[in-house]
Design a protein around this motif. Structure first.
Motif, PDB file in Angstrom:
ATOM      1  N   VAL A 158      43.187  28.103  10.096  1.00 31.78           N
ATOM      2  CA  VAL A 158      43.110  26.671   9.756  1.00 31.78           C
ATOM      3  C   VAL A 158      43.832  25.835  10.810  1.00 31.78           C
ATOM      4  O   VAL A 158      43.346  24.784  11.242  1.00 31.78           O
ATOM      5  N   LEU A 159      44.995  26.298  11.254  1.00 34.26           N
ATOM      6  CA  LEU A 159      45.737  25.559  12.277  1.00 34.26           C
ATOM      7  C   LEU A 159      44.966  25.531  13.587  1.00 34.26           C
ATOM      8  O   LEU A 159      44.890  24.490  14.258  1.00 34.26           O
ATOM      9  N   LEU A 160      44.372  26.646  13.964  1.00 31.31           N
ATOM     10  CA  LEU A 160      43.652  26.707  15.236  1.00 31.31           C
ATOM     11  C   LEU A 160      42.399  25.833  15.206  1.00 31.31           C
ATOM     12  O   LEU A 160      42.016  25.252  16.231  1.00 31.31           O
ATOM     13  N   VAL A 161      41.751  25.716  14.067  1.00 25.13           N
ATOM     14  CA  VAL A 161      40.579  24.840  13.948  1.00 25.13           C
ATOM     15  C   VAL A 161      40.966  23.397  14.236  1.00 25.13           C
ATOM     16  O   VAL A 161      40.251  22.667  14.944  1.00 25.13           O
ATOM     17  N   TYR A 162      42.101  22.969  13.720  1.00 29.83           N
ATOM     18  CA  TYR A 162      42.559  21.603  13.968  1.00 29.83           C
ATOM     19  C   TYR A 162      42.974  21.416  15.429  1.00 29.83           C
ATOM     20  O   TYR A 162      42.791  20.332  16.003  1.00 29.83           O
ATOM     21  N   LEU A 163      43.556  22.438  16.027  1.00 28.12           N
ATOM     22  CA  LEU A 163      43.902  22.339  17.448  1.00 28.12           C
ATOM     23  C   LEU A 163      42.648  22.205  18.307  1.00 28.12           C
ATOM     24  O   LEU A 163      42.618  21.417  19.262  1.00 28.12           O
ATOM     25  N   ASP A 164      41.608  22.965  17.984  1.00 23.61           N
ATOM     26  CA  ASP A 164      40.341  22.861  18.729  1.00 23.61           C
ATOM     27  C   ASP A 164      39.721  21.480  18.548  1.00 23.61           C
ATOM     28  O   ASP A 164      39.200  20.895  19.513  1.00 23.61           O
ATOM     29  N   GLU A 165      39.769  20.967  17.328  1.00 24.95           N
ATOM     30  CA  GLU A 165      39.179  19.645  17.070  1.00 24.95           C
ATOM     31  C   GLU A 165      39.912  18.563  17.862  1.00 24.95           C
ATOM     32  O   GLU A 165      39.286  17.678  18.459  1.00 24.95           O
ATOM     33  N   SER A 166      41.235  18.627  17.877  1.00 20.73           N
ATOM     34  CA  SER A 166      42.003  17.638  18.633  1.00 20.73           C
ATOM     35  C   SER A 166      41.754  17.789  20.137  1.00 20.73           C
ATOM     36  O   SER A 166      41.607  16.791  20.853  1.00 20.73           O
ATOM     37  N   TYR A 167      41.671  19.019  20.613  1.00 21.00           N
ATOM     38  CA  TYR A 167      41.429  19.258  22.043  1.00 21.00           C
ATOM     39  C   TYR A 167      40.061  18.717  22.460  1.00 21.00           C
ATOM     40  O   TYR A 167      39.930  18.044  23.500  1.00 21.00           O
ATOM     41  N   ASP A 168      39.043  19.001  21.664  1.00 18.69           N
ATOM     42  CA  ASP A 168      37.695  18.530  22.005  1.00 18.69           C
ATOM     43  C   ASP A 168      37.621  17.006  21.979  1.00 18.69           C
ATOM     44  O   ASP A 168      36.934  16.394  22.817  1.00 18.69           O
TER      45      ASP A 168
END
Length: 262
Positions: A158-168
């Motif tokens: 769940v944390l990594l999904v949010y990191l990917d979303e913010s990065y993109d």
């Protein structure tokens, strides 16, 4: 009582054997077609595995068995050995399945490995709580550790999904030109997920606390299943929120444009 002979004559039994009354064993036990005798041992204040190991070494050094005799350790130790053989197969398969599912979701081996890093961090809290409660490693503890691996992986995903979303999002907006902007995107992604991660961890811990403080039939086993999860969730929550963003930023930093490049 007459006994027939091969030639057909009848011979009294008293000429063939001495007959007398004697006390015999009340029960004859056998296993695998062999006579056996059972010695019951109660183990207290230590684990069965180390006790049996010490006993085996002592008997091998000081006991000489007659021909045809052998010693087997059975009971809970035998059940524990069977369970350990099964766990040596189940635990690697479980971790491999988790890694496969992560790869199918992220389509990135690096991101999958970043998530898997949360599993050993979760074990830190489990080991400390098991030590504090003086619980030995058992099948119930292994069940709790396997369950913890799944929950800790879920939090990291769940944390990594949010990191990917913010990065993109920062990449689309052209705000990933240097390391400072990368760190800003990581901070935004991790900050958005602090509350949900904490809520997940707290709900798991609160749900297991009644088992930890309960008593009655089966509570001894259930406590050893719940203890690794309670201790693991405490360490997994803190370390996942700290370590996963750091590893993510280090990984993404390699894709930043070099200074002076166009």
């Amino acid at each position: 009582i007459l006994v027939a002979t091969p030639r057909g004559s009848q011979v009294p039994l008293s000429q063939l054997a001495d007959i007398r009354f004697a006390a015999g064993p009340p029960m004859i036990k056998s296993e695998n077609g062999l006579l056996n005798s059972v010695v019951f041992v109660d183990v207290r204040e230590r684990d069965i595995g180390s006790y049996v190991g010490d006993g085996q070494r002592l008997l091998e050094a000081d006991l000489e068995l007659p021909t045809g005799y052998r010693i087997e350790w059975s009971g809970q130790f035998e059940a524990m050995e069977r369970a350990n053989r099964t766990l040596r197969l189940v635990v690697p398969i479980t971790l491999a399945v988790i890694l496969l599912l992560l790869y199918l979701h992220f389509r990135s081996l690096t991101e999958s490995l970043i998530v898997m890093v949360s599993v050993p961090f979760a074990l830190i809290g489990s080991v400390w709580l098991l030590w504090a409660l003086d619980y030995n490693l058992s099948v119930a503890v292994w069940v709790g550790l396997i369950a913890l691996a799944g929950v800790a992986t879920e939090i990291a995903v769940v944390l990594l999904v949010y990191l990917d979303e913010s990065y993109d999002r920062h990449l689309r907006e052209g705000r990933l030109r240097d390391r400072a902007e990368l760190l800003q995107s990581v901070l935004e992604g991790a900050g958005e997920r602090v509350r949900p991660v904490l809520m997940t961890s707290v709900s798991v811990i609160l749900g297991l606390l009644p088992i930890m403080i309960g008593s009655g039939t089966g509570s001894t086993v259930m406590k050893r299943i719940a203890a690794p999860m309670v201790g693991g969730m405490l360490s997994a929550t803190v370390l996942t929120l700290v370590v996963v963003p750091v590893m993510y930023s280090l990984w993404k930093e390699s894709s930043l444009p070099k200074k002076g490049s166009t």
